[in-house]
Design an enzyme around this catalytic site. Structure first.
Site, PDB file in Angstrom:
ATOM      1  N   GLU A  70     -58.624-131.935  -5.026  1.00  0.00           N
ATOM      2  CA  GLU A  70     -59.757-131.153  -5.502  1.00  0.00           C
ATOM      3  C   GLU A  70     -59.557-130.738  -6.956  1.00  0.00           C
ATOM      4  OE1 GLU A  70     -61.391-128.799  -1.550  1.00  0.00           O
ATOM      5  OE2 GLU A  70     -59.924-127.803  -2.829  1.00  0.00           O
ATOM      6  N   CYS A  71     -60.499-131.026  -7.805  1.00  0.00           N
ATOM      7  CA  CYS A  71     -60.588-130.520  -9.169  1.00  0.00           C
ATOM      8  C   CYS A  71     -59.286-130.735  -9.952  1.00  0.00           C
ATOM      9  CB  CYS A  71     -61.005-129.050  -9.160  1.00  0.00           C
ATOM     10  SG  CYS A  71     -61.651-128.472 -10.751  1.00  0.00           S
ATOM     11  N   GLY A  72     -58.398-129.747 -10.007  1.00  0.00           N
ATOM     12  CA  GLY A  72     -57.137-129.928 -10.707  1.00  0.00           C
ATOM     13  C   GLY A  72     -56.346-131.094 -10.142  1.00  0.00           C
TER      14      GLY A  72
ATOM     15  N   ALA B 105     -62.222-135.187  -5.723  1.00  0.00           N
ATOM     16  CA  ALA B 105     -63.531-134.698  -6.162  1.00  0.00           C
ATOM     17  C   ALA B 105     -63.403-133.381  -6.902  1.00  0.00           C
ATOM     18  CB  ALA B 105     -64.453-134.522  -4.953  1.00  0.00           C
TER      19      ALA B 105
END
Length: 468
Positions: free
Chosen positions: A337-339, A438
């Protein structure tokens, strides 16, 4: 159903930046450090940083309650589950009390107060205000008959005469108690507040700061009055089939899921980790900054955080980066996720410097000075991926200052963005072999099938690799 008498408060405000976090941290510190109470903290809405501080102050994991992501039943069930052994529960709101995603106030702090039948304490920034505080507070008291505004905390009060005028107006026109007064210029300062990061060496400094905060808050707050309001909250009932109730814990033979958890990757909802364990996984934590090699795992979960701040250290840990890349090429299940998404790319550019990341996925990351995606995100699963069936809708949230560039056109996407930004405004969720990465952050109570899917993939990997 069993009823639980849980003293509770929701800290709200007319608008954002009124001082809710300051007041909440001060209140929690005073209750814990001065009165020695067991306090369960909650945070309204999607957030990782403020909950990390509420957790540090109380010594208990802060839980998020969110009306956009969760049903009222889920909110109430989670609240009861985590509060029933506490002396009092405190929910820090977000934005203005009635601010939501639509004209009905969906996802607002008021919606949380209704779901758990909690009285609201309104924090009012009184800068350049005297008698006008009365119609302001009166409007909040009567806007929604299902929401009880039971007290006011005055913030940024200039001088004794200012306080006298404010108290007089509220007493004459509203009949509501003033349960705290924070003078202008008095700040609750926690070391290294930026990004919610505290080096281990500063732990003594942190404890001293919290003790000082507790002392100041006790001077500014009517703790007895606040507790009296909290104790007037009606009983709450357990809900049959309680959401998130503990299932069987790992028996020692469950699949091992490695979780990157360190100063670079720290954005994890407690419920997400608990859901993986309840689905049968054993969790081990990996420090991406210092662990030189990837331990033997059956899947990886790489959450969000601030990889850009620690990009130099992530780059320097070449052994771990190469191990992750090799494991992904071999088909290891990975949810990022993200990072975590940023870490799996080739390069990350921030403040004029470029750093090598894993290189497992063919794209680069550039940090911008303003958010590229901010708020709730809703995606439709439109492509094949390791964890979600096509056609399903997933609600989550995003907050990123990064964007992906130089994306290999052969990369596939799993999500069509219905609300939000994602990777390019239309798509999110890159897939490659066993990877789904994502910008969308999910909460296990909103996406309960996620944990079973990740653990299921990890079991499959374990069977395949251990018998090969």
């Amino acid at each position: 159903m069993r009823q639980h008498n849980i003293p509770r408060l929701v800290i709200g405000a007319p608008r954002g930046r009124s001082g809710k976090t300051t007041v909440t941290i001060g209140l929690l510190a005073a209750l814990v450090y001065s009165l020695k109470l067991v306090v369960q903290p909650f945070k309204k809405g999607p957030d990782f940083i403020d909950p990390s501080w509420l957790s540090r102050v109380t010594g208990r994991a802060c839980r998020n309650l969110d009306g956009f992501l969760m049903s009222s039943e889920t909110i109430r069930s989670s609240f009861v589950r985590h509060s029933r052994d506490a002396d009092v529960a405190v929910v820090e709101g977000a934005m203005g009390l009635f601010d939501g995603v639509d004209l009905e106030g969906s996802g607002s702090t008021a919606e949380i107060a209704r779901a758990i039948a909690a009285p609201v304490i309104l924090v009012v920034d009184t800068t350049r205000m005297t008698r006008s505080v009365a119609p302001l507070v009166q409007g909040f008291m009567h806007f929604d008959p299902q929401v009880t505004v039971a007290g006011v905390i005055l913030n940024q009060v200039a001088r004794p005469r200012h306080e006298q005028m404010l108290r007089g107006a509220l007493e004459k026109y509203c009949g509501i108690p003033v349960l705290g007064v924070f003078p202008r210029g008095k700040k609750l300062i926690i070391p290294d507040r930026h990004l919610g990061l505290i080096p281990a060496g500063e732990r003594d400094e942190l404890q001293q700061a919290l003790a000082e905060i507790a002392h100041m808050a006790r001077e500014c707050l009517d703790l007895d009055g606040l507790l009296a309001v909290a104790r007037k909250a009606p009983p709450l009932e357990d809900i049959a089939g309680e959401v998130g109730a503990a299932g069987e814990r790992p028996d020692g033979d469950g699949p091992v899921i490695g979780v990157f958890r360190d100063r670079a990757f720290s954005f994890y909802y407690p419920e997400n980790l608990e859901a993986l364990e309840e689905a049968g996984a054993r969790l081990i934590f990996i420090d991406a900054l210092h662990d030189p090699a990837l331990p033997e795992v059956d899947a990886l979960y790489i959450g969000g955080g601030f990889p850009e701040v620690f990009a130099g250290q992530l780059e320097a840990n070449e052994g771990l980066r190469k191990d992750v890349c090799r494991a992904i090429e071999a088909g290891l299940p990975v949810y990022a996720e993200c990072g975590g998404l940023m870490y799996l790319g080739r390069r990350l550019t921030w403040q004029g410097r470029t750093y090598q990341m894993c290189g497992a996925l063919p794209f680069d990351v550039v940090m911008d000075g303003k958010p590229c995606g901010h708020g709730y995100e809703v995606v439709e699963v439109s492509g094949e991926n390791p964890f979600f069936p096509t056609g399903s809708l997933i609600r989550g949230h995003e907050f990123h200052h990064s964007r992906l560039v130089n994306i290999d056109p052969e990369l596939r996407y799993a999500f069509r963005v219905v609300r939000g930004c994602g990777i390019d405004g239309e798509k999110d969720g890159l897939t490659y072999k066993g990877v789904l990465a994502a910008y969308n952050h999910i909460h296990a109570l909103a996406v309960p099938q996620w944990a079973e899917a990740l653990v299921g993939r990890a079991r499959q990997w374990r069977r395949t690799t251990r018998t090969a």
